[in-house]
Scaffold this active site. Structure first.
Site, PDB file in Angstrom:
ATOM      1  NE  ARG A 123      -4.090   1.835   2.157  1.00 51.70           N
ATOM      2  CZ  ARG A 123      -4.388   2.587   3.219  1.00 51.70           C
ATOM      3  NH1 ARG A 123      -3.800   2.361   4.386  1.00 51.70           N
ATOM      4  NH2 ARG A 123      -5.283   3.542   3.142  1.00 51.70           N
ATOM      5  CG  ASN A 129      -0.986   9.219   2.272  1.00 48.18           C
ATOM      6  OD1 ASN A 129      -1.416   8.267   1.626  1.00 48.18           O
ATOM      7  ND2 ASN A 129      -0.380  10.255   1.696  1.00 48.18           N
ATOM      8  CG  HIS A 165      -7.954  -3.950  -1.961  1.00 48.95           C
ATOM      9  ND1 HIS A 165      -9.021  -3.220  -2.454  1.00 48.95           N
ATOM     10  CD2 HIS A 165      -7.005  -3.031  -1.646  1.00 48.95           C
ATOM     11  CE1 HIS A 165      -8.735  -1.930  -2.426  1.00 48.95           C
ATOM     12  NE2 HIS A 165      -7.515  -1.783  -1.949  1.00 48.95           N
ATOM     13  CG  HIS A 204      -1.320   5.333  -0.426  1.00 49.78           C
ATOM     14  ND1 HIS A 204      -2.121   6.108   0.379  1.00 49.78           N
ATOM     15  CD2 HIS A 204      -2.069   4.242  -0.751  1.00 49.78           C
ATOM     16  CE1 HIS A 204      -3.303   5.533   0.537  1.00 49.78           C
ATOM     17  NE2 HIS A 204      -3.287   4.392  -0.132  1.00 49.78           N
TER      18      HIS A 204
END
Length: 330
Positions: free
Chosen positions: A64, A96, A198, A68
């Site tokens: 992740r 975040n 995910h 990001h």
């Protein structure tokens, strides 16, 4: 004739840059450090494996973190920078704040391991270490291993304001997802493949509470949700639940990187609306069906997508440097 060929080449490159300003594969290559730090991938892998053995969260947190980072100003480790007095960095933007600390710690530990080798000290960027660490955690949880293109420099800027509108939200529909990914030179197929990360992720209850408690005036629960799954979610995430509570995004194989993510979508068990829409929208449904049945096809598509993601907004030359400390500018 040569002038004409050069002109055509220049125009084609310029057009490509205009169409996909977020992507930059120039100067990225495998074995980039073969002269300066030839054993860097083994060093990073060992550090990442050690961290993973301490906590499984290392895997989803690092994946992740990479995503990001790349979607905001490109893959330049700007997400790693700590805020300072009067300057709020990317990592402290509301979108975040849910990034797990274990992702940041993975990069920091790997950087320390690399710099502990005298010939490698201050030779390898934090951006490249994050890219390698992401590949390594994916392999550690059963996902595909792949060669990582290297040669990124670390970014020279990190502001919370730069995050606005750059990251996908759990309520996004297919048009919104496609638009955001296209802005980074990524296709719908790339987006669907990357969404499957995910399969090893987790989420705080607040990110999907509306789907199980107050979806609309007509129904409390999103009708796109499998009703049995919705009941489970309501049990794990009751109203007014502690905001720190998080649950697995894949209810079946939460610790394995696999195509069960797509099988879950077919059963109405996508945790976010932005997950479930991939099956419900007829434009993306065939891809979900295909990858739910063909693990090898999914893994090939994922490798292509994450490699392409790693090229987004790469810094080279005067636009970046190699940080001595991943959390601070030199």
């Amino acid at each position: 004739m040569n002038r004409f060929i050069n002109l055509v080449f220049f125009l084609s490159v310029s057009l490509s840059s205009c169409l996909f300003p977020g992507t930059a594969s120039v100067k990225l290559r495998r074995n980039y450090y073969h002269k300066t730090c030839p054993n860097v991938e083994n060093i990073v892998r060992a550090a990442v494996t050690k961290k993973f053995q301490q906590t499984f969260v290392t895997a989803p947190a690092t994946i992740r973190l990479f995503f990001h980072d790349c979607f905001v100003q490109g893959c330049d480790a700007s997400i790693m920078i700590a805020s300072s007095d009067g300057s709020k960095a990317e990592k402290d933007h509301p979108d975040n704040l849910s990034l797990a600390g274990d992702g940041f710690d993975t990069v920091i530990k790997a950087k320390e391991a690399v710099d502990a080798v005298p010939s490698c000290r201050n030779k390898v960027s934090c951006a490249d270490i994050l890219a390698m660490a992401t590949r390594d955690v994916i392999a550690l949880v059963g996902g595909p291993s792949y060669e990582v293109e290297l040669g990124r420099l670390d970014g020279l800027s990190s502001t919370a304001g730069s995050v606005d509108g750059k990251l996908p939200q759990p309520f996004f529909n297919l048009n919104q997802l496609n638009s955001l990914f296209a802005a980074n030179g990524l296709t719908q197929k790339n987006m669907i493949a990357l969404s499957a990360a995910h399969t090893v992720g987790f989420s705080h209850c607040s990110k999907f509470a509306n789907r199980i408690h107050n979806f609309s005036r007509e129904t409390a629960v999103d009708p796109a949700l499998n009703q049995g799954y919705a009941a489970q979610l309501r049990g794990m995430c009751p109203k007014n639940v502690d905001t720190r509570i998080a649950i697995d995004m894949d209810p079946k194989t939460p610790r394995k990187f696999d195509n069960v993510y797509f099988q879950n979508l077919k059963k109405g068990k996508g945790l976010f609306s932005s997950d479930q829409v991939l099956f419900h929208d007829p434009r993306s449904k065939p891809t979900v069906n295909n990858w739910a049945n063909d693990s090898h096809a999914f893994k090939r598509a994922f490798i292509a997508a994450i490699t392409k993601l790693g090229r987004v907004g790469v810094k080279t030359g005067k636009n970046g440097n190699i940080r001595r400390n991943c959390a601070a500018f030199n």
